[in-house]
Structure formats: structure tokens, C-alpha cells
Design a protein around this motif. Structure first.
Motif: not given
Length: 531
Positions: A220-221, A240, A266, A499
Motif C-alpha cells: 500500500d502507500e 499496509d 497504518s 507502493h
């Protein structure tokens, strides 16, 4: 006069070279230069003075001293004092007490200088053990070394026209190289790159502007990343719910060392312990976890009942840590989770950034949307940095003297916070409208500023001038955070919403001629020099 501009005096030039040759141990070459040039290093009177000092002919050396052309009476007295001091101690070493006392009374005392030292001499006559305390150890049969040391001290006091200062040529060359380095706009090279053969000049190719690696282990970011203090590791955190420790290999490549799993939300940020053996990770309004870097094991979880933690950091000694809390306080902990203090201050903002200076004395935090508070923990004195625009993040420099402040209006401000805060430089060009974007100091001696941007690029500015030097494309999403390797000025990392983490370095052409340290630090061989 010699030289292209006719400003170098030939006699001084030759004497300086001659002095350098003798200092390097090239006795015969120095003597040949004196003979061929007809320019002696010292006048006949100075040569006689040096000979007399080395042979311990103190009375004769004092007579010669008055003949070598000293105009300054104070210098004459100071030089005489040092000569007589050596004479005094050598006589005392031979247990000639009355002769030493006579030297002290009739020769040293009448100079009327350094009375404290004269009293110390007196104590040496009464108590021999005092000799070491006043800086004169037993010389025994070895008298040449202290006399050589005396001659070096005398040389520092005498005018350079009489005796060329020791290592004068080296000093002049270092000075010239320093001027070239300061004038080098893109300077990002180690000292080994400075050469006498050519004028020094770095180009843009000395900035890390080419992607050398793309790290894709996050799902994820990627919100935050930071190199360790010694540059051997990189830590990243992501939406993530994981953090990753990457190891920087000897060849400069990064490999995954540990993936840190345990946060329920997060992971906002990470913070390295001063010795890089431990890592803190902070979940978003959740907990702070402390990890062992070697094993990847979670050592402790820091929590506050009913509240969330939003930032983390270490004190320099590595035995305490701090964290921002959702109730706008700052909490201080020991390693075992004992809450040592909770500072409420004037915080009215949930901005997560908090910094503590290396001496642990000053806390830096947000107190309003446009105001940063600097609190001295000992004196309780509060200093404010007031901006006109909303502050989104800030970063303290390695030397604790500067603060890099990111603003909502797409500007980055550099503040000098050493005494009274003063705005030094403004950096513009990057894009920011919705997200939290972080910047960093970097390069050799932190001479550059780098930042992420919402247009998917990494921006690099010249720290002193504020000039935009590079806008680096490569990411396909917002670049949230950047970190410059503190041990390798040619390595920059960026974290993105796409990502990925990109590692930036020199181009392959420029990177062919390099040496690497164990942490991937690069030493370029340039200007004809060698390591």
C-alpha cells in the motif's frame, strides 16, 4: 615578482618551498634549492641562533636574539622567557640548585612577565615533584627533543619574515582547496576528490538523480522512510500496517532485512535509536513499538489507555523516548514503559512532529497551526516561530541549529533556531495541495534540501541559495517522504503512494569510478586524484 598576476614575491615563494622540503625530510634537496636559488631559508644570524638553541648555549642565543631584527619588545621578552625557562629546568635537572636560583632571580624575574609561571618555577626548587606538574618532565640524557620542541615554540612567536612558519606551504594549499570547495556550487564530493592538478568543480552529475533501485515489498502507500544514523539501514512505514528494515549492502544495493508486523493500523513513522540497534514504529493514533534491528523482534509496546500515539523519537543517550499523544500532550518514557513525564505546554495542534535537541534540553513542537514552540526544559523559556501559512511538518537539522518547515502554500522555509529564530531561505517549486509531504537535509555537509511532491517527483534545492536544482521523475504517485543517506551523499530514498520506494544515485557513467564502504558510502575518484 613571479606568477601570472605578478603578486608572488620570489624570495618568499622559494623559502616557503625550501621549508616544506626540509619538513618532509628532503634535507639534501632543500640544501640544493638554497644553493641553486641563492636564497637561503634563514639568514646567517638566524642559523646561528637555531644552532645555539639546539646546543643549549643559552647565554649566546640570547645575545644573538637581539641581533636578528626583532622590533617588538614584547615578542623579544616572550622569546627570552622561553629560552630561560629551558635553561632553568636543564640546570635544575643537574641538581645545580643555586645556579638555577640565580637564573630565576637575575634573568627570568627581571623580564616582569608571566608572574604566575615564575612562582611555579620557585616551587620546583623547593619541591622537585612539582616539575612534572608545571609541564617539565625529567629529560635525563635526552636533551635534543625538548630543545627541538622549544625551537618549534620559538618559531611560532617570531615573525614569519625571520622564520618561515612550520607547514606554511601545506596551509596555503589547504586554504586554496577550501576556497575552491566553497565556490563549488554543486559540491557533493568527499575531500579525497580535491586535487592539486586541476581546479575543483562538481557538476550536477554529483547529485543522486538517477534511479538505481525500486523496492516493492510494501502493498500500500509508503508514508515515511528514514536512513539509520550510520547509513547502514533504511526503515520504511506504510499504510499496509507494516514497517520494513532494509540493509544497505557494500555494493550500494538494498535488501530486505526484516518486515515488522504487529500494528493494527497504518504505520505513520519510524525513528532510529542513536546507536541504530533499535527502531521505533508509530501506528496511526495507536501504539509505539520498539524493535530489535538485528533479530526483528518486538521488544516493547508503548500505549496510553484511551488515547493514541502519533509520533515517536529518542533521546541521545538511547535510554528514553518520547511520543506525541492525541490529547495534544508529549509523553516521555523509559525503555521499560514507565511514564517519566507528560508535557502539556501550549499544544493546540494534532500535527505529529515533535523534536528534541541532542542535549535533551529543548523540545520543539506545534502549538498552533501556524506556530512552532521551542521550549527550554531547564529555564522554561519559550520561543516561537510564527509563520503566515499553516505548517504541515518540520524537521530539525543534524546540528540542531536549523529547522526545515513545510507549509500548506507549497513553500518550505529554513529557519536558523540557534538563538533568536530567523528565516534564512525559502524553497519553491514542488506541489502540495492535499497530502502531508516531508522534506529533508542531505548531501555532503547537508548542503542540499530534498522534498517529496504531489506531482510524483522528487525535488532538490541548493540549501544556501534556494535555487531549484532537480525535479526527478519516476514515481507514479505522490512522493510522501524523502531521506538522504547521512554516510553516502550519493544515495537518496523516496517513498510514494505508488507502493514503492525509489533509491536514487549517480548515473552509471559517473558511478563507474568509485570505491564503496561497508555501508555503501561512495568515494569518487575525480580531478586525477586517488584514494
Amino acid at each position: 615578482m613571479i606568477g601570472p598576476k605578478g603578486v608572488i614575491k620570489k624570495i618568499e615563494f622559494v623559502r616557503t618551498i625550501t621549508k616544506a622540503l626540509y619538513s618532509l625530510g628532503y634535507e639534501r634537496t632543500g640544501a640544493v634549492l638554497e644553493e641553486e636559488s641563492g636564497i637561503p631559508l634563514y639568514s646567517s644570524m638566524v642559523n646561528l641562533f637555531r644552532k645555539q638553541v639546539l646546543e643549549g648555549n643559552w647565554d649566546e642565543s640570547l645575545i644573538t636574539l637581539h641581533k636578528i631584527g626583532l622590533d617588538d619588545e614584547n615578542v623579544l621578552k616572550s622569546v627570552s622567557f622561553l629560552i630561560l625557562e629551558q635553561k632553568f629546568f636543564e640546570i635544575l635537572e643537574k641538581n645545580k640548585i643555586m645556579e638555577a636560583l640565580e637564573t630565576l632571580r637575575s634573568e627570568i624575574t627581571p623580564l616582569s612577565i608571566n608572574k604566575k609561571r615564575v612562582h611555579e618555577f620557585s616551587s620546583c626548587i623547593v619541591s622537585p615533584s612539582q616539575r612534572i606538574l608545571v609541564g617539565f618532565a625529567d629529560v635525563g640524557t635526552e636533551t635534543l627533543k625538548p630543545r627541538m620542541k622549544l625551537l618549534e615554540e620559538l618559531q611560532k612567536m617570531l615573525p614569519s619574515s625571520i622564520m618561515v612558519p612550520e607547514r606554511r606551504l601545506e596551509h596555503l594549499i589547504e586554504q586554496a582547496l577550501g576556497v575552491q570547495r566553497e565556490a563549488c556550487y554543486f559540491h557533493n564530493s568527499h575531500e579525497s576528490c580535491l586535487s592539486l592538478y586541476t581546479d575543483h568543480q562538481c557538476g550536477k552529475d554529483h547529485l543522486p538523480s538517477h534511479t538505481t533501485q525500486v523496492l516493492q515489498e510494501h502493498h500500500d502507500e509508503v508514508w515515511f522512510l528514514q536512513f539509520s544514523n550510520q547509513g547502514k539501514y533504511l526503515a520504511s512505514s506504510s499504510n499496509d500496517k507494516s514497517a520494513i528494515i532494509w540493509e544497505v549492502r557494500e555494493d550500494g544495493e538494498l535488501t530486505l532485512k526484516h518486515k515488522l508486523i504487529g500494528h493494527k493500523k497504518s504505520v505513520l513513522m519510524v525513528a532510529w535509536s542513536p546507536d541504530d540497534s533499535q527502531l521505533l514504529t508509530c501506528g496511526m493514533e495507536e501504539a509505539v513499538r520498539r524493535w530489535d534491528v538485528h533479530s526483528g523482534e518486538c521488544l516493547y509496546v508503548y500505549e496510553k489507555t484511551g488515547l493514541g500515539l502519533i509520533s515517536c523519537g529518542w533521546f541521545l543517550h538511547g535510554k528514553q523516548l518520547f511520543s506525541g499523544v492525541t490529547d495534544k500532550t508529549i509523553c516521555f518514557w523509559d525503555l521499560d514503559g514507565k511514564e517519566l513525564d507528560s508535557w502539556k505546554g501550549q499544544r493546540t495542534s494534532k500535527i505529529s512532529d515533535v523534536a528534541v535537541t541532542k542535549d535533551g534540553r529543548q523540545i520543539i513542537s506545534m502549538c498552533q497551526e501556524t506556530v512552532i514552540l521551542l521550549l527550554d526544559r531547564e529555564t522554561k523559556i519559550q520561543t516561537l516561530i510564527e509563520e503566515e501559512q499553516t505548517i504541515t511538518s518540520f524537521l530539525l537539522s543534524e546540528d540542531d541549529n536549523f529547522l526545515l518547515v513545510n507549509l500548506i502554500n507549497q513553500e518550505i522555509h529554513l529557519w536558523n533556531v540557534r538563538n533568536d529564530p530567523k528565516l534564512v531561505t525559502t524553497y519553491k517549486g514542488h506541489k502540495r495541495s492535499r497530502f502531508l509531504i516531508r522534506s529533508c537535509f542531505g548531501g555532503l555537509e547537508q548542503a542540499f534540501i530534498a522534498s517529496g511532491s504531489e506531482d510524483s517527483q522528487v525535488y532538490i534545492w541548493h540549501r544556501s541559495t534556494g535555487d531549484l536544482l532537480e525535479a526527478l521523475p519516476g514515481h507514479s504517485g505522490t512522493v510522501n517522504c524523502v531521506s538522504w543517506n547521512p554516510s553516502n551523499p550519493y544515495m537518496l530514498a523516496s517513498a510514494s503512494d505508488d507502493h514503492t520506494i525509489r533509491i536514487w544515485g549517480l548515473s552509471k557513467v559517473n558511478g563507474k569510478r568509485k570505491d564503496t564502504d561497508s555501508n555503501g558510502a561512495v568515494h569518487h575518484l575525480c580531478n586525477g586524484s586517488s584514494k
